[in-house]
Scaffold this motif. Structure first.
Motif, PDB file in Angstrom:
ATOM      1  N   TRP A  16       0.831  -1.210   0.000  1.00  0.00           N
ATOM      2  CA  TRP A  16       0.000   0.000   0.000  1.00  0.00           C
ATOM      3  C   TRP A  16       0.863   1.256   0.000  1.00  0.00           C
ATOM      4  O   TRP A  16       0.589   2.209  -0.711  1.00  0.00           O
ATOM      5  CB  TRP A  16      -0.943  -0.005   1.195  1.00  0.00           C
ATOM      6  N   ARG A  17       1.902   1.257   0.810  1.00  0.00           N
ATOM      7  CA  ARG A  17       2.796   2.425   0.852  1.00  0.00           C
ATOM      8  C   ARG A  17       3.469   2.637  -0.503  1.00  0.00           C
ATOM      9  O   ARG A  17       3.599   3.765  -0.971  1.00  0.00           O
ATOM     10  CB  ARG A  17       3.846   2.256   1.944  1.00  0.00           C
ATOM     11  N   LYS A  18       3.885   1.547  -1.127  1.00  0.00           N
ATOM     12  CA  LYS A  18       4.519   1.636  -2.455  1.00  0.00           C
ATOM     13  C   LYS A  18       3.561   2.251  -3.469  1.00  0.00           C
ATOM     14  O   LYS A  18       3.980   2.983  -4.373  1.00  0.00           O
ATOM     15  CB  LYS A  18       4.960   0.236  -2.901  1.00  0.00           C
ATOM     16  N   GLY A  26      -8.488   9.113   5.370  1.00  0.00           N
ATOM     17  CA  GLY A  26      -7.871   8.836   4.076  1.00  0.00           C
ATOM     18  C   GLY A  26      -7.010   7.592   4.104  1.00  0.00           C
ATOM     19  O   GLY A  26      -6.616   7.107   5.158  1.00  0.00           O
ATOM     20  N   GLY A  27      -6.750   7.068   2.930  1.00  0.00           N
ATOM     21  CA  GLY A  27      -5.876   5.913   2.818  1.00  0.00           C
ATOM     22  C   GLY A  27      -6.533   4.612   3.232  1.00  0.00           C
ATOM     23  O   GLY A  27      -7.752   4.453   3.146  1.00  0.00           O
ATOM     24  N   ARG A  28      -5.717   3.696   3.682  1.00  0.00           N
ATOM     25  CA  ARG A  28      -6.152   2.345   4.054  1.00  0.00           C
ATOM     26  C   ARG A  28      -6.435   2.271   5.542  1.00  0.00           C
ATOM     27  O   ARG A  28      -5.685   2.802   6.355  1.00  0.00           O
ATOM     28  CB  ARG A  28      -5.075   1.330   3.691  1.00  0.00           C
ATOM     29  N   GLY A  70       1.449   4.499  -2.729  1.00  0.00           N
ATOM     30  CA  GLY A  70       1.185   5.872  -2.321  1.00  0.00           C
ATOM     31  C   GLY A  70       0.066   6.045  -1.312  1.00  0.00           C
ATOM     32  O   GLY A  70      -0.337   7.173  -1.017  1.00  0.00           O
ATOM     33  N   ASP A  71      -0.452   4.946  -0.779  1.00  0.00           N
ATOM     34  CA  ASP A  71      -1.539   5.030   0.204  1.00  0.00           C
ATOM     35  C   ASP A  71      -1.009   5.351   1.590  1.00  0.00           C
ATOM     36  O   ASP A  71       0.063   4.881   1.976  1.00  0.00           O
ATOM     37  CB  ASP A  71      -2.296   3.693   0.288  1.00  0.00           C
ATOM     38  N   SER A  72      -1.779   6.129   2.332  1.00  0.00           N
ATOM     39  CA  SER A  72      -1.463   6.339   3.745  1.00  0.00           C
ATOM     40  C   SER A  72      -2.145   5.225   4.549  1.00  0.00           C
ATOM     41  O   SER A  72      -3.054   4.554   4.063  1.00  0.00           O
ATOM     42  CB  SER A  72      -1.930   7.720   4.210  1.00  0.00           C
ATOM     43  N   ILE A  73      -1.690   5.046   5.776  1.00  0.00           N
ATOM     44  CA  ILE A  73      -2.166   3.958   6.627  1.00  0.00           C
ATOM     45  C   ILE A  73      -2.771   4.534   7.899  1.00  0.00           C
ATOM     46  O   ILE A  73      -2.128   5.307   8.611  1.00  0.00           O
ATOM     47  CB  ILE A  73      -1.011   2.998   7.006  1.00  0.00           C
ATOM     48  N   THR A  74      -4.007   4.133   8.183  1.00  0.00           N
ATOM     49  CA  THR A  74      -4.676   4.493   9.430  1.00  0.00           C
ATOM     50  C   THR A  74      -4.941   3.214  10.200  1.00  0.00           C
ATOM     51  O   THR A  74      -5.428   2.232   9.643  1.00  0.00           O
ATOM     52  CB  THR A  74      -6.003   5.226   9.169  1.00  0.00           C
ATOM     53  N   LEU A  75      -4.614   3.243  11.491  1.00  0.00           N
ATOM     54  CA  LEU A  75      -4.846   2.103  12.374  1.00  0.00           C
ATOM     55  C   LEU A  75      -5.917   2.469  13.396  1.00  0.00           C
ATOM     56  O   LEU A  75      -5.842   3.517  14.036  1.00  0.00           O
ATOM     57  CB  LEU A  75      -3.563   1.722  13.112  1.00  0.00           C
ATOM     58  N   ALA A  76      -6.917   1.607  13.514  1.00  0.00           N
ATOM     59  CA  ALA A  76      -7.928   1.706  14.573  1.00  0.00           C
ATOM     60  C   ALA A  76      -7.867   0.387  15.333  1.00  0.00           C
ATOM     61  O   ALA A  76      -7.525  -0.644  14.766  1.00  0.00           O
ATOM     62  CB  ALA A  76      -9.316   1.921  13.977  1.00  0.00           C
ATOM     63  N   ASN A  77      -8.198   0.416  16.610  1.00  0.00           N
ATOM     64  CA  ASN A  77      -8.150  -0.836  17.364  1.00  0.00           C
ATOM     65  C   ASN A  77      -9.180  -0.851  18.478  1.00  0.00           C
ATOM     66  O   ASN A  77      -9.705   0.184  18.871  1.00  0.00           O
ATOM     67  CB  ASN A  77      -6.751  -1.072  17.941  1.00  0.00           C
ATOM     68  N   GLY A  78      -9.464  -2.055  18.953  1.00  0.00           N
ATOM     69  CA  GLY A  78     -10.394  -2.218  20.064  1.00  0.00           C
ATOM     70  C   GLY A  78     -10.801  -3.666  20.225  1.00  0.00           C
ATOM     71  O   GLY A  78     -10.367  -4.541  19.478  1.00  0.00           O
TER      72      GLY A  78
END
Length: 175
Positions: free
Chosen positions: A33-35, A65-67, A37-45
């Motif tokens: 994904w980074r390759k 935005g992003g993944r 050009g996507d940004s990465i968002t992490l959610a957790n719970g």
């Protein structure tokens, strides 16, 4: 020679199966994904009992935005955090439900009590937390900043809680 399709778990969709990843699989996916050009968002719970607050939280996280990667606590870590009798649903089922949401790009089940180690491994651009936190009270904030990311508080006001639903709606009924 007959070619057979790999066996899937009963009832799990192909899309869900593609979204539920191992830690190593997630690292590879994040790199791709980074390759691209996507940004990465992490959610957790824990996501023990999926409710509208969770859906709004994850939708708002995706809007950054992003993944969107959703990391869910394993059954053992939910018990450690929430106590005996939890989780109500096993981790595999919680992961499958979350993977069915259009906003979610990947789901990982993690064994730790928090996502500090995962943050160090995948270095998300954004760590999204719900409105029961402030940017300063997020337990993993120090690691997010250390890894070059930022913390965003997203979702609607915290007036939805799986624990509260369990105690007020389910706990009061005789089954």
């Amino acid at each position: 020679m007959l070619l057979r399709k790999p066996l899937r778990r009963p009832g799990i969709t192909e899309m869900s199966e593609q979204k539920i990843v191992t830690r190593e699989g997630l690292k590879q996916r994040v790199a791709a994904w980074r390759k691209a050009g996507d940004s990465i968002t992490l959610a957790n719970g824990c996501f023990d009992l999926l409710h509208v607050g969770h859906v709004r939280y994850l939708h708002a996280a995706k809007q950054i935005g992003g993944r969107l990667i959703v990391a869910i606590n394993s059954d053992e870590s939910v018990r450690a955090l929430k106590g005996d009798g939890r989780p109500l649903m096993p981790a595999g089922e919680r992961a499958e439900i979350l993977s069915a949401l259009a906003d979610v790009d990947a789901v990982l089940i993690f064994p730790e009590r928090d996502v500090r180690a995962l943050i160090r491994e995948i270095r998300p651009d954004v760590h999204a937390k719900g409105t029961d936190y402030t940017a300063d009270s997020v337990p993993e904030r120090d690691v997010v900043v250390e890894c070059g990311g930022r913390v965003e508080i997203v979702g609607d006001p915290k007036d939805h809680s799986a624990s509260e639903i369990i105690h007020s709606r389910i706990g009061s009924r005789r089954l």
